[in-house]
Design a protein around this motif. Structure first.
Motif, PDB file in Angstrom:
ATOM      1  N   ALA A   7      37.410  41.587  47.153  1.00  9.31           N
ATOM      2  CA  ALA A   7      37.060  42.339  45.947  1.00  9.31           C
ATOM      3  C   ALA A   7      37.889  41.805  44.782  1.00  9.31           C
ATOM      4  O   ALA A   7      37.372  41.498  43.719  1.00  9.31           O
ATOM      5  CB  ALA A   7      37.324  43.824  46.147  1.00  9.31           C
ATOM      6  N   ILE A   8      39.204  41.685  44.999  1.00  7.62           N
ATOM      7  CA  ILE A   8      40.099  41.276  43.908  1.00  7.62           C
ATOM      8  C   ILE A   8      40.998  40.124  44.337  1.00  7.62           C
ATOM      9  O   ILE A   8      41.675  40.193  45.365  1.00  7.62           O
ATOM     10  CB  ILE A   8      40.979  42.466  43.446  1.00  7.62           C
ATOM     11  CG1 ILE A   8      40.099  43.593  42.892  1.00  7.62           C
ATOM     12  CG2 ILE A   8      41.989  42.015  42.378  1.00  7.62           C
ATOM     13  CD1 ILE A   8      40.856  44.839  42.457  1.00  7.62           C
ATOM     14  N   ARG A  33      45.333  39.280  47.599  1.00  9.52           N
ATOM     15  CA  ARG A  33      43.888  39.231  47.806  1.00  9.52           C
ATOM     16  C   ARG A  33      43.492  40.526  48.494  1.00  9.52           C
ATOM     17  O   ARG A  33      43.981  40.826  49.580  1.00  9.52           O
ATOM     18  CB  ARG A  33      43.596  38.018  48.676  1.00  9.52           C
ATOM     19  CG  ARG A  33      42.206  37.940  49.190  1.00  9.52           C
ATOM     20  CD  ARG A  33      42.004  36.650  49.932  1.00  9.52           C
ATOM     21  NE  ARG A  33      41.708  35.564  49.010  1.00  9.52           N
ATOM     22  CZ  ARG A  33      41.505  34.308  49.403  1.00  9.52           C
ATOM     23  NH1 ARG A  33      41.614  33.981  50.661  1.00  9.52           N
ATOM     24  NH2 ARG A  33      41.196  33.390  48.522  1.00  9.52           N
ATOM     25  N   LEU A  34      42.672  41.315  47.852  1.00 11.76           N
ATOM     26  CA  LEU A  34      42.256  42.595  48.439  1.00 11.76           C
ATOM     27  C   LEU A  34      40.774  42.576  48.757  1.00 11.76           C
ATOM     28  O   LEU A  34      39.949  42.294  47.875  1.00 11.76           O
ATOM     29  CB  LEU A  34      42.530  43.752  47.477  1.00 11.76           C
ATOM     30  CG  LEU A  34      43.986  44.175  47.310  1.00 11.76           C
ATOM     31  CD1 LEU A  34      44.616  43.417  46.151  1.00 11.76           C
ATOM     32  CD2 LEU A  34      44.069  45.666  47.040  1.00 11.76           C
ATOM     33  N   THR A  35      40.441  42.873  50.013  1.00 12.15           N
ATOM     34  CA  THR A  35      39.028  42.963  50.382  1.00 12.15           C
ATOM     35  C   THR A  35      38.522  44.355  49.991  1.00 12.15           C
ATOM     36  O   THR A  35      39.308  45.242  49.634  1.00 12.15           O
ATOM     37  CB  THR A  35      38.835  42.795  51.899  1.00 12.15           C
ATOM     38  OG1 THR A  35      39.488  43.909  52.534  1.00 12.15           O
ATOM     39  CG2 THR A  35      39.425  41.490  52.398  1.00 12.15           C
ATOM     40  N   TYR A  36      37.204  44.532  50.109  1.00 12.23           N
ATOM     41  CA  TYR A  36      36.665  45.863  49.823  1.00 12.23           C
ATOM     42  C   TYR A  36      37.244  46.903  50.791  1.00 12.23           C
ATOM     43  O   TYR A  36      37.475  48.041  50.406  1.00 12.23           O
ATOM     44  CB  TYR A  36      35.126  45.849  49.839  1.00 12.23           C
ATOM     45  CG  TYR A  36      34.605  45.428  48.474  1.00 12.23           C
ATOM     46  CD1 TYR A  36      34.478  46.364  47.455  1.00 12.23           C
ATOM     47  CD2 TYR A  36      34.325  44.097  48.185  1.00 12.23           C
ATOM     48  CE1 TYR A  36      34.066  45.998  46.186  1.00 12.23           C
ATOM     49  CE2 TYR A  36      33.906  43.717  46.921  1.00 12.23           C
ATOM     50  CZ  TYR A  36      33.779  44.673  45.919  1.00 12.23           C
ATOM     51  OH  TYR A  36      33.386  44.315  44.660  1.00 12.23           O
ATOM     52  N   TYR A  71      33.907  46.451  32.636  1.00 10.06           N
ATOM     53  CA  TYR A  71      33.630  45.134  33.210  1.00 10.06           C
ATOM     54  C   TYR A  71      34.781  44.515  33.998  1.00 10.06           C
ATOM     55  O   TYR A  71      34.695  43.359  34.385  1.00 10.06           O
ATOM     56  CB  TYR A  71      33.080  44.205  32.117  1.00 10.06           C
ATOM     57  CG  TYR A  71      31.771  44.752  31.570  1.00 10.06           C
ATOM     58  CD1 TYR A  71      30.627  44.779  32.369  1.00 10.06           C
ATOM     59  CD2 TYR A  71      31.697  45.315  30.287  1.00 10.06           C
ATOM     60  CE1 TYR A  71      29.438  45.321  31.899  1.00 10.06           C
ATOM     61  CE2 TYR A  71      30.512  45.861  29.807  1.00 10.06           C
ATOM     62  CZ  TYR A  71      29.389  45.862  30.618  1.00 10.06           C
ATOM     63  OH  TYR A  71      28.216  46.406  30.165  1.00 10.06           O
ATOM     64  N   VAL A  72      35.871  45.269  34.229  1.00 11.85           N
ATOM     65  CA  VAL A  72      36.848  44.848  35.244  1.00 11.85           C
ATOM     66  C   VAL A  72      36.828  45.873  36.379  1.00 11.85           C
ATOM     67  O   VAL A  72      36.886  45.522  37.548  1.00 11.85           O
ATOM     68  CB  VAL A  72      38.295  44.736  34.686  1.00 11.85           C
ATOM     69  CG1 VAL A  72      39.277  44.375  35.811  1.00 11.85           C
ATOM     70  CG2 VAL A  72      38.372  43.695  33.572  1.00 11.85           C
ATOM     71  N   LEU A  79      32.867  46.126  40.635  1.00  6.54           N
ATOM     72  CA  LEU A  79      33.039  46.718  41.963  1.00  6.54           C
ATOM     73  C   LEU A  79      31.756  47.404  42.415  1.00  6.54           C
ATOM     74  O   LEU A  79      31.405  47.381  43.595  1.00  6.54           O
ATOM     75  CB  LEU A  79      34.232  47.677  41.977  1.00  6.54           C
ATOM     76  CG  LEU A  79      35.591  47.009  41.681  1.00  6.54           C
ATOM     77  CD1 LEU A  79      36.721  48.037  41.658  1.00  6.54           C
ATOM     78  CD2 LEU A  79      35.919  45.895  42.678  1.00  6.54           C
ATOM     79  N   MET A  80      31.022  47.984  41.475  1.00  5.36           N
ATOM     80  CA  MET A  80      29.742  48.595  41.862  1.00  5.36           C
ATOM     81  C   MET A  80      28.775  47.570  42.440  1.00  5.36           C
ATOM     82  O   MET A  80      28.019  47.872  43.349  1.00  5.36           O
ATOM     83  CB  MET A  80      29.093  49.266  40.658  1.00  5.36           C
ATOM     84  CG  MET A  80      29.401  50.738  40.549  1.00  5.36           C
ATOM     85  SD  MET A  80      28.474  51.455  39.196  1.00  5.36           S
ATOM     86  CE  MET A  80      27.019  52.029  40.055  1.00  5.36           C
ATOM     87  N   VAL A  81      28.776  46.362  41.852  1.00  6.44           N
ATOM     88  CA  VAL A  81      27.832  45.361  42.368  1.00  6.44           C
ATOM     89  C   VAL A  81      28.436  44.547  43.516  1.00  6.44           C
ATOM     90  O   VAL A  81      27.822  43.604  43.996  1.00  6.44           O
ATOM     91  CB  VAL A  81      27.293  44.420  41.258  1.00  6.44           C
ATOM     92  CG1 VAL A  81      26.552  45.220  40.195  1.00  6.44           C
ATOM     93  CG2 VAL A  81      28.402  43.588  40.627  1.00  6.44           C
ATOM     94  N   GLY A  82      29.636  44.892  43.946  1.00  5.74           N
ATOM     95  CA  GLY A  82      30.236  44.220  45.103  1.00  5.74           C
ATOM     96  C   GLY A  82      30.678  42.795  44.818  1.00  5.74           C
ATOM     97  O   GLY A  82      30.633  41.930  45.695  1.00  5.74           O
TER      98      GLY A  82
END
Ligand code: 6R9
Length: 665
Positions: A96-97, A115-118, A324-325, A330-333
């Motif tokens: 995700a990030i 690094r963070l996954t969903y 937009y950050v 995040l909504m669109v993955g």
């Protein structure tokens, strides 16, 4: 802002990479008109693309204009939409990030990366929501002020707040203690979340100390402090302040907090922004309308796909970062990049090294940044492989055609889709822009492009009728739209007065604009006393108040003047009280005073001492004349001016200082 007065109507750009999305301006206009024909059905269909806990019964409630409500009866949760939904799919383990801190080693490589996954995000958001709820008693509707740098904990705590129905008020970490105190006070925040400090251009900024200064004026129940730097000397007030990691200790790893199914009209955030007069306005946004707007524009304008690496360089302290950050990507993955520090630290190619390192495909940035990099020269981006970029958009201020061309050629290799997306804190999301995710009409350097589907935009003359193509007028939005603001926090009358009173039944944006023959909009800049300094929105009134709060100052007038990099910068004309002498010492002191009162972004580029300000016979300061003096422009109509000598004096002060500056060069 130096902009060609003759719009380059004739320079159309279309490249091979985007031929598959080509549409002529005429066909786009046709498509756009169709979206407005059955406007409610259009926005209902868009809204059905996101997940609702309870479906809405009515698209738009317009029974009490301008207090429009969207998606009545619907219930949803932003945190659920941003994380839970993805962990139910293959995106669970998708990044995700991609975060990087500012510090670098001798070779220029970042020393801190996260690094963070969903799934990581999902875990953390739940744990923080649990902490807020059980340790600090945060409930639906409570306000939380967030004064944090660009670290993953900022989106995490925002999502955690929205998960339990709390309302966030993010304050840009570049604002001073006083500005922070005003915002905490106006929102009546229950708690403040901050960090010990962060890195900016190789230096440590100690955030918690600023919070403590603010809290001398406005008490809050608790402060949660994230240890970004491990600063041992961070002041902590017993019983009020808690370290984030300590407060999290008792929270189970697998804590789960049921996402609160809030009403579509439930406020999600307040964001303070500058206006013409008075204190900053707390712009209030809902949940459902904003979510739909953010989601749709991510798809239309950014064309985000799963293989993309998306990077919006805005700070979350401004609205661009909110939509937009945090929410949109995040909504669109999406997989997105987040960077803590300065764009040119330790060298002017920091951003390009980031684009190369992560293979950024979509870049969203500001004209100011582009102009700064233009000045550093092409060799810096040329050192890096930027070939992954397929979309580059700008936002925040008008982009001069020259900067657009540089961005398109040097950064984008003449193969990107690139727009200057117009919108504002009040609109919640992009309103005017090319939409390469749908179609791409030919680009023109410097334009904002046509309005997005479902948005009815126009340019009005002073008498409230549509201006013909090519004629400058005021930008208006003629119908409500999903992401629109709902009110000004605690001041609904000001909402009506500021935005819905200049022209009947249309939203007045406060910008000058021109429409061209193709229906493209060209926003030219603010029509009021708001200025955009390096894309940051400031009210000249706030600067004037800051100056007047200094003991030496009797009166002040601040105006924005063009700057080759920052777009605009504030300059101040000041009269002094009896017993104070003008001079460099005082000039320095006043600048420091503005920095301390508002923040570094507001520091006047120049201060001119005069004995009187140009005023009308009724006593109103004529800022227009001061702007003319400082830009060598004709004075225009001076019949209402009370004392012509005041303008002469301003001219003299201006010329003297210029001569002095030249002398130093
Ligand atoms: C998103 C944001 C809003 C003001 C707006 C206008 C200016 C923003 C622009 C633009 C020309 C663009 N503005 N984007 N002007 N072209 N693409 O910036 O919100 O901070 O509230 O500022 O910024 O003047 O009225 P905000």
């Amino acid at each position: 802002m130096q902009r060609e007065t003759e719009l380059p109507f004739d320079t159309y750009v279309m490249n091979e990479k985007w031929q598959h999305r080509y549409i002529s301006p005429v066909d786009y206009a046709k498509f756009h008109r169709q979206t407005l024909q059955d406007f409610e059905t259009f926005w209902a269909n868009v809204a059905r693309e996101i997940e609702w806990f309870k479906p809405f019964e009515k698209v738009l409630d317009d029974s009490n204009p301008p207090f429009y409500k969207w998606y009545i009866g619907g219930r949803l949760n932003l945190s659920y939409l941003a994380v839970d939904r993805h962990v139910k799919t293959w995106r669970k383990n998708k990044v995700a990030i991609e975060w990087e801190g500012e510090p670098v080693d001798e070779d220029g490589n970042p020393t801190e990366r996260r690094r963070l996954t969903y799934y990581d995000l999902y875990r953390e958001v739940n744990r923080v929501a649990y902490m807020l709820k059980s340790n600090f008693g945060v409930k639906k509707g409570d306000r939380i002020t967030l004064y944090l740098p660009m670290i993953p904990e900022l989106p995490i705590v925002m999502l955690a707040a929205w998960r339990i129905g709390a309302i966030t008020s993010v304050v840009f970490s570049g604002f001073s203690a006083e500005a922070l105190a005003d915002r905490i006070n106006d929102a009546r925040a229950k708690i403040v979340v901050t960090a010990d400090g962060f890195w900016r251009r190789g230096r440590v900024v100690k955030l918690k100390e600023i919070v403590d200064m603010a809290l001398e004026k406005v008490p809050v129940e608790n402060v949660i402090v994230y240890s970004r730097l491990g600063l041992k000397d961070t002041p902590m007030t017993e019983g009020r302040d808690y370290w984030w990691h300590k407060a999290m200790r008792g929270v189970p790893i697998n804590a789960y907090v049921e996402p609160e199914p809030v009403e579509s009209e439930h406020p999600s955030f307040i964001l303070y922004t500058s206006g013409t007069t008075g204190k900053p306005k707390g712009i209030v946004h809902d949940t459902g309308g904003w979510a739909v707007h953010a989601y749709a524009t991510m798809k239309w304008v950014f064309d985000v796909r799963d293989e993309d690496i998306y990077w919006c360089t805005a700070d979350i302290g401004w609205v661009t970062g909110h939509t937009y950050v945090v929410l949109g990507p995040l909504m669109v993955g999406a997989t997105e990049v987040m960077y803590e520090g300065a764009p040119d630290y330790p060298q002017p190619d920091r951003w390009w090294s980031i684009v190369e390192r992560y293979g950024v495909t979509i870049l969203y940035t500001s004209p100011t940044a582009i102009r700064m990099f233009m000045r550093y020269g092409e060799e810096w981006p040329r050192r890096h492989d930027l070939s992954t970029l397929r979309i580059i958009h700008s936002v925040g201020e008008p982009i001069n055609p020259e900067a657009w061309r540089w961005m398109y050629r040097v950064l984008g290799g003449e193969k990107t889709a690139s727009a200057s997306t117009w919108w504002m804190t009040e609109t919640g999301g992009i309103v005017i822009s090319h939409a390469p995710g749908l179609y791409l009409a030919p680009m023109k350097p410097g334009t904002n492009g046509p309005p997005l589907p479902g948005f009815e935009v126009d340019v009005f003359t002073e008498d409230g009728t549509p201006a013909p193509p090519g004629v400058k007028g005021y930008l208006v939005i003629k119908r409500p739209w999903p992401g629109m603001m709902h009110t000004i926090w605690g001041d609904p009358e000001r909402y009506v007065k500021t935005y819905w009173s200049k022209f009947p039944n249309v939203f007045y944006a406060g910008d000058y604009a021109i429409k061209d023959q193709d229906g493209y909009i060209w926003v030219l800049g603010r029509a009021d006393e708001v200025i955009k300094v390096a894309g940051h929105r400031l009210g000249t009134y706030e600067l004037e108040s800051a100056l007047i709060s200094h003991k030496a100052v009797a009166e002040s007038a601040v105006v924005g003047v063009p700057d080759p990099i920052k777009g605009e910068v504030p300059i101040a004309f000041v009269t002094l009280k009896q017993g104070y002498q003008p001079g460099d010492e005082l000039r320095k002191e006043l600048r420091a005073h503005v920095r301390a009162t508002i923040g570094p972004v507001a520091e006047p580029a120049q201060i001119f001492f005069v004995t009187k300000l140009p005023k009308t016979r009724s006593g109103k300061i004529m800022r227009r004349l001061l702007r003319a003096v400082a830009t060598n422009a004709p004075l225009g109509d001076v019949t209402t001016l009370e004392d012509e000598a005041s303008v002469e004096e301003a001219k003299k002060a201006y010329e003297e200082l210029r001569a002095e500056v030249r002398g130093h060069e």
